[in-house]
Every structure is written in C-alpha cells, then in structure tokens.
Write a protein that holds these residues in place. Sequence first.
Motif, PDB file in Angstrom:
ATOM      1  N   ALA A 240       0.818  -1.211   0.000  1.00 17.20           N
ATOM      2  CA  ALA A 240       0.000   0.000   0.000  1.00 17.20           C
ATOM      3  C   ALA A 240       0.850   1.257   0.000  1.00 17.20           C
ATOM      4  O   ALA A 240       0.545   2.228  -0.708  1.00 17.20           O
ATOM      5  CB  ALA A 240      -0.929  -0.015   1.215  1.00 17.20           C
ATOM      6  N   ALA A 241       1.928   1.277   0.768  1.00 18.59           N
ATOM      7  CA  ALA A 241       2.741   2.486   0.904  1.00 18.59           C
ATOM      8  C   ALA A 241       3.448   2.863  -0.387  1.00 18.59           C
ATOM      9  O   ALA A 241       3.680   4.045  -0.648  1.00 18.59           O
ATOM     10  CB  ALA A 241       3.770   2.295   2.023  1.00 18.59           C
ATOM     11  N   GLY A 242       3.816   1.861  -1.209  1.00  9.52           N
ATOM     12  CA  GLY A 242       4.544   2.161  -2.431  1.00  9.52           C
ATOM     13  C   GLY A 242       3.847   1.736  -3.702  1.00  9.52           C
ATOM     14  O   GLY A 242       4.409   1.876  -4.782  1.00  9.52           O
TER      15      GLY A 242
ATOM     16  N   VAL B  86      11.127  -1.576  -3.757  1.00  6.98           N
ATOM     17  CA  VAL B  86      10.547  -2.101  -2.513  1.00  6.98           C
ATOM     18  C   VAL B  86      11.412  -1.704  -1.321  1.00  6.98           C
ATOM     19  O   VAL B  86      10.896  -1.306  -0.264  1.00  6.98           O
ATOM     20  CB  VAL B  86      10.395  -3.633  -2.594  1.00  6.98           C
ATOM     21  CG1 VAL B  86      10.009  -4.208  -1.232  1.00  6.98           C
ATOM     22  CG2 VAL B  86       9.346  -4.024  -3.625  1.00  6.98           C
ATOM     23  N   ALA B  87      12.733  -1.790  -1.479  1.00  4.33           N
ATOM     24  CA  ALA B  87      13.633  -1.382  -0.393  1.00  4.33           C
ATOM     25  C   ALA B  87      13.455   0.092  -0.060  1.00  4.33           C
ATOM     26  O   ALA B  87      13.509   0.486   1.113  1.00  4.33           O
ATOM     27  CB  ALA B  87      15.075  -1.671  -0.780  1.00  4.33           C
ATOM     28  N   ARG B  88      13.218   0.906  -1.086  1.00  2.59           N
ATOM     29  CA  ARG B  88      12.976   2.335  -0.855  1.00  2.59           C
ATOM     30  C   ARG B  88      11.707   2.544  -0.017  1.00  2.59           C
ATOM     31  O   ARG B  88      11.674   3.379   0.895  1.00  2.59           O
ATOM     32  CB  ARG B  88      12.857   3.042  -2.201  1.00  2.59           C
ATOM     33  CG  ARG B  88      12.556   4.539  -2.195  1.00  2.59           C
ATOM     34  CD  ARG B  88      13.691   5.354  -1.637  1.00  2.59           C
ATOM     35  NE  ARG B  88      13.584   5.518  -0.182  1.00  2.59           N
ATOM     36  CZ  ARG B  88      14.493   6.120   0.565  1.00  2.59           C
ATOM     37  NH1 ARG B  88      15.601   6.579   0.015  1.00  2.59           N
ATOM     38  NH2 ARG B  88      14.322   6.244   1.865  1.00  2.59           N
ATOM     39  N   THR B  89      10.680   1.780  -0.311  1.00  3.23           N
ATOM     40  CA  THR B  89       9.438   1.897   0.451  1.00  3.23           C
ATOM     41  C   THR B  89       9.626   1.428   1.891  1.00  3.23           C
ATOM     42  O   THR B  89       9.105   2.045   2.834  1.00  3.23           O
ATOM     43  CB  THR B  89       8.321   1.076  -0.225  1.00  3.23           C
ATOM     44  OG1 THR B  89       8.078   1.594  -1.529  1.00  3.23           O
ATOM     45  CG2 THR B  89       7.022   1.153   0.582  1.00  3.23           C
ATOM     46  N   ILE B  90      10.364   0.332   2.081  1.00  2.00           N
ATOM     47  CA  ILE B  90      10.623  -0.159   3.440  1.00  2.00           C
ATOM     48  C   ILE B  90      11.367   0.898   4.248  1.00  2.00           C
ATOM     49  O   ILE B  90      11.049   1.154   5.419  1.00  2.00           O
ATOM     50  CB  ILE B  90      11.417  -1.476   3.396  1.00  2.00           C
ATOM     51  CG1 ILE B  90      10.565  -2.580   2.754  1.00  2.00           C
ATOM     52  CG2 ILE B  90      11.853  -1.905   4.793  1.00  2.00           C
ATOM     53  CD1 ILE B  90      11.328  -3.860   2.472  1.00  2.00           C
ATOM     54  N   ALA B  91      12.351   1.551   3.635  1.00  4.26           N
ATOM     55  CA  ALA B  91      13.079   2.623   4.313  1.00  4.26           C
ATOM     56  C   ALA B  91      12.141   3.780   4.662  1.00  4.26           C
ATOM     57  O   ALA B  91      12.245   4.380   5.747  1.00  4.26           O
ATOM     58  CB  ALA B  91      14.226   3.117   3.436  1.00  4.26           C
TER      59      ALA B  91
ATOM     60  N   LYS C 192      21.255  -1.958   4.377  1.00  2.02           N
ATOM     61  CA  LYS C 192      21.359  -3.372   4.040  1.00  2.02           C
ATOM     62  C   LYS C 192      20.143  -4.139   4.524  1.00  2.02           C
ATOM     63  O   LYS C 192      19.624  -5.016   3.822  1.00  2.02           O
ATOM     64  CB  LYS C 192      22.642  -3.962   4.636  1.00  2.02           C
ATOM     65  CG  LYS C 192      22.839  -5.442   4.332  1.00  2.02           C
ATOM     66  CD  LYS C 192      24.125  -5.973   4.958  1.00  2.02           C
ATOM     67  CE  LYS C 192      24.291  -7.463   4.691  1.00  2.02           C
ATOM     68  NZ  LYS C 192      25.535  -7.997   5.293  1.00  2.02           N
ATOM     69  N   GLY C 193      19.650  -3.807   5.709  1.00  2.00           N
ATOM     70  CA  GLY C 193      18.478  -4.492   6.247  1.00  2.00           C
ATOM     71  C   GLY C 193      17.245  -4.297   5.382  1.00  2.00           C
ATOM     72  O   GLY C 193      16.449  -5.227   5.190  1.00  2.00           O
ATOM     73  N   HIS C 194      17.050  -3.076   4.857  1.00  2.00           N
ATOM     74  CA  HIS C 194      15.909  -2.813   3.970  1.00  2.00           C
ATOM     75  C   HIS C 194      16.036  -3.638   2.694  1.00  2.00           C
ATOM     76  O   HIS C 194      15.042  -4.195   2.196  1.00  2.00           O
ATOM     77  CB  HIS C 194      15.851  -1.325   3.614  1.00  2.00           C
ATOM     78  CG  HIS C 194      15.832  -0.423   4.805  1.00  2.00           C
ATOM     79  ND1 HIS C 194      16.510   0.784   4.839  1.00  2.00           N
ATOM     80  CD2 HIS C 194      15.238  -0.541   6.018  1.00  2.00           C
ATOM     81  CE1 HIS C 194      16.325   1.364   6.015  1.00  2.00           C
ATOM     82  NE2 HIS C 194      15.544   0.570   6.739  1.00  2.00           N
ATOM     83  N   LEU C 195      17.242  -3.735   2.180  1.00  4.47           N
ATOM     84  CA  LEU C 195      17.475  -4.474   0.947  1.00  4.47           C
ATOM     85  C   LEU C 195      17.258  -5.975   1.150  1.00  4.47           C
ATOM     86  O   LEU C 195      16.660  -6.651   0.304  1.00  4.47           O
ATOM     87  CB  LEU C 195      18.897  -4.210   0.460  1.00  4.47           C
ATOM     88  CG  LEU C 195      19.199  -4.476  -1.016  1.00  4.47           C
ATOM     89  CD1 LEU C 195      18.268  -3.670  -1.907  1.00  4.47           C
ATOM     90  CD2 LEU C 195      20.638  -4.138  -1.315  1.00  4.47           C
ATOM     91  N   LEU C 196      17.723  -6.509   2.274  1.00  9.92           N
ATOM     92  CA  LEU C 196      17.537  -7.929   2.554  1.00  9.92           C
ATOM     93  C   LEU C 196      16.060  -8.271   2.709  1.00  9.92           C
ATOM     94  O   LEU C 196      15.610  -9.335   2.251  1.00  9.92           O
ATOM     95  CB  LEU C 196      18.314  -8.318   3.814  1.00  9.92           C
ATOM     96  CG  LEU C 196      19.842  -8.330   3.684  1.00  9.92           C
ATOM     97  CD1 LEU C 196      20.484  -8.602   5.046  1.00  9.92           C
ATOM     98  CD2 LEU C 196      20.292  -9.375   2.673  1.00  9.92           C
ATOM     99  N   GLU C 197      15.304  -7.391   3.358  1.00 10.41           N
ATOM    100  CA  GLU C 197      13.862  -7.646   3.491  1.00 10.41           C
ATOM    101  C   GLU C 197      13.191  -7.621   2.127  1.00 10.41           C
ATOM    102  O   GLU C 197      12.331  -8.459   1.831  1.00 10.41           O
ATOM    103  CB  GLU C 197      13.211  -6.615   4.419  1.00 10.41           C
ATOM    104  CG  GLU C 197      11.732  -6.899   4.630  1.00 10.41           C
ATOM    105  CD  GLU C 197      11.054  -5.942   5.592  1.00 10.41           C
ATOM    106  OE1 GLU C 197       9.825  -6.067   5.775  1.00 10.41           O
ATOM    107  OE2 GLU C 197      11.741  -5.056   6.151  1.00 10.41           O
ATOM    108  N   ALA C 198      13.576  -6.665   1.278  1.00  4.16           N
ATOM    109  CA  ALA C 198      12.997  -6.589  -0.063  1.00  4.16           C
ATOM    110  C   ALA C 198      13.323  -7.851  -0.854  1.00  4.16           C
ATOM    111  O   ALA C 198      12.464  -8.388  -1.572  1.00  4.16           O
ATOM    112  CB  ALA C 198      13.518  -5.357  -0.787  1.00  4.16           C
TER     113      ALA C 198
END
Length: 355
Positions: free
Chosen positions: A71-73, A328-333, A343-349
């Motif tokens: 939803a956020a991204g 997706v990593a950008r949205t998680i951040a 790195k954590g955002h990228l690993l989750e993505a």
Amino acid sequence: GIAFYGVNTLSETLDILRAQTLPPAAANTSEFSFHHIRHNEIKYYYDENYPLDFNDIKGQEHAKRSALIAAAGMHNLLLEGSPGSGKSMIAKRLRHIMPPLHNDELLECAKLEILEGKEPSFTPVRPFRSPHHSSTGASIFGGGTHKAQIGEVGLAHGGILFFDELPHFSKPVLEALREPLEDRHIRISRVNAKVTYDANFLFVAAMNPCPCGNLFNTAIPCRCSDVEIARYKSRLSDPFLDRIDLYVQMHPISSDDKPTVTSRELHEKVRQAFLRQKQRGQRQLNGALEDMEIARFCRLDEESQRTIDQAIGRFGLSFRAVSRVLKVARTIADIEGEEDICKGHLLEALSYRKR
C-alpha cells in the motif's frame, strides 16, 4: 473548482451567458471536506472509516507487513496459502489503507465510476476491482465489437486490481496483463476506435499452493501429485512473476494467533511514507518510479551494493527484478523513517522475491 449558477428558465440561462459580469455563484465546490494532509500547498485527502479492519485478521504478521509495504509504495502483491488462511481478507482490507488522493485523482475516480454507469461518490477511497477468473479478455482489458469500451484493468486505475484464484485465469489473460503491469496503460484497438486508458493500479493476487489447496496445511494431507502441482504452478510464466514485487507464503492460522494491528495504525504508516516520498520530490509513488528516478531516489551505499550484486549472482535476478527490489527497499526505508536505503531494507525486499 466548479461554480454553479441556479436558473429557473432558459431565458435566465441566456441572460447569464450574454452578461459581461457573472452574478455571484450560488455554490462553489473548490474544496472537499475530507481529512487531508498538505504538502506544497496541495491537499491530499483520505478517509478514516474502516468498514473492513486488519484487526479482524489473526496472526499472519508476514502477510500484514507485505500488505503495508504494498500500500505504501503501490507494489504488486501475490499471496499464496491454504484456503481460509486470510488471503482475500487482506486483499479486501488493502483498499482502506491506500495512500491519500489529491483533487485531480478524486475526480479521475469519479470519472471511472461514471464510465461504469454508476453515480460518482466523490470519496477518497480508491477503486477496488475483482473480476472472476471466468471473465473474458474483453471484460478485463476492454473492447467490444464496435466501441473500445473500458474494462476492469482501466476501471482499476488509481486503485486495486484483485485476481483471486490466480492460476485459474486463462493463460492469454495472464500474459496480456504483463503490458499494463509494466507500462501502466492499456491500448484497445478496434476498427472504429483506438483508445489508450491509464492503468496505474496496485495488482494483488491470491492463489492456493496446489490444486487441492492443502500443500502448506500440517493438519490436512495434500492429495496432489508432484506432476499436478507442477502443472498448476506452470500456468504462471516467469515473465509474469517477474512483475510481482512481493510474494508471500501464508500458513494456516493456529489457536494462539491474535489480532496485532488495526487498519488505522497501518493507514497512519502509509500516510507518513507517502509524505516522505512527496518531500523527496517524487511525482509517482515508489512502485511507479522510472529508471532515471530509481538512480536518483534509490541510491545504495557500498555494503548495500555488494548485497544486491551477490543476490544477482545467486538468484539470477533480471534487470527488471533488480529495479523492483530497489523500489521495494525504498518503500521499506520510508516506512521505517530512514532517509537512506540500508542493508536491512534491501535484505527484506529480497526476501519477498519469488524464487
């Protein structure tokens, strides 16, 4: 932004049209009265009514997290799980936590309702379209014998297009869906008309893990053979799956699962992430960023770059897949309130990619 003038007769109408100076407007609809947030003097409207609440869903924390990111991204989401695990419940609740709408987007939603023959509601709730898997290609993509009428893909513009029982949709429909998922518009060509409709929507799909649905179920044995499971999943081609940003496996709920988050709480996080995207100067949300915008807004430090390089070699990610992982990593951040992608955002993505 339209001024209304009330008249009783045709003569009064002609008098107003001939007049050099118009009388005061009887009504002016320059603004909506919904809740809103403001950025650069632009109001973005949202609704705080949640007739379908995420608080109704017990457990499934991983799926709820993916729904928040989607939803956020505006990232495409595929939920795979046993019958009754909550796939459709999550999809239907997504509509009420979507990003806010500005004035023009509200009017676009109203125009789509008129095209469908409905009375426009003028509410800041995005469209939700859910065609049945037996629907024809013309009803989903638009068309007709003489006129290039709008279909479900066009009517979902700005909102959600939900395909339940994804593998049961015909192969031609699924393959034809690749174009609007990538280009965010749909072209319909007929002898008497050639029309292009905007189709910038969030695609959400749900599917069982096997024909009988019990592959992930620990209490009920699966009745499907390996050949049947392979045939069932082969209906989804790799190019189609490459356009899915978030893939989530959902397992049956247990008696220990409890509600953990409400739609109001998720919606607040979506609005905060939305503001961060606007404050960076983005015209589109993260899921719709172009290649040049990805290079600008999704920059990686050395550690994160090494991580994505390793993932490319290990999982054989395509250029499209890498771009979607970065978005997706950008949205998680943004959800975490971080300015830079870590790195954590990228690993989750990467964990959401279907492999």
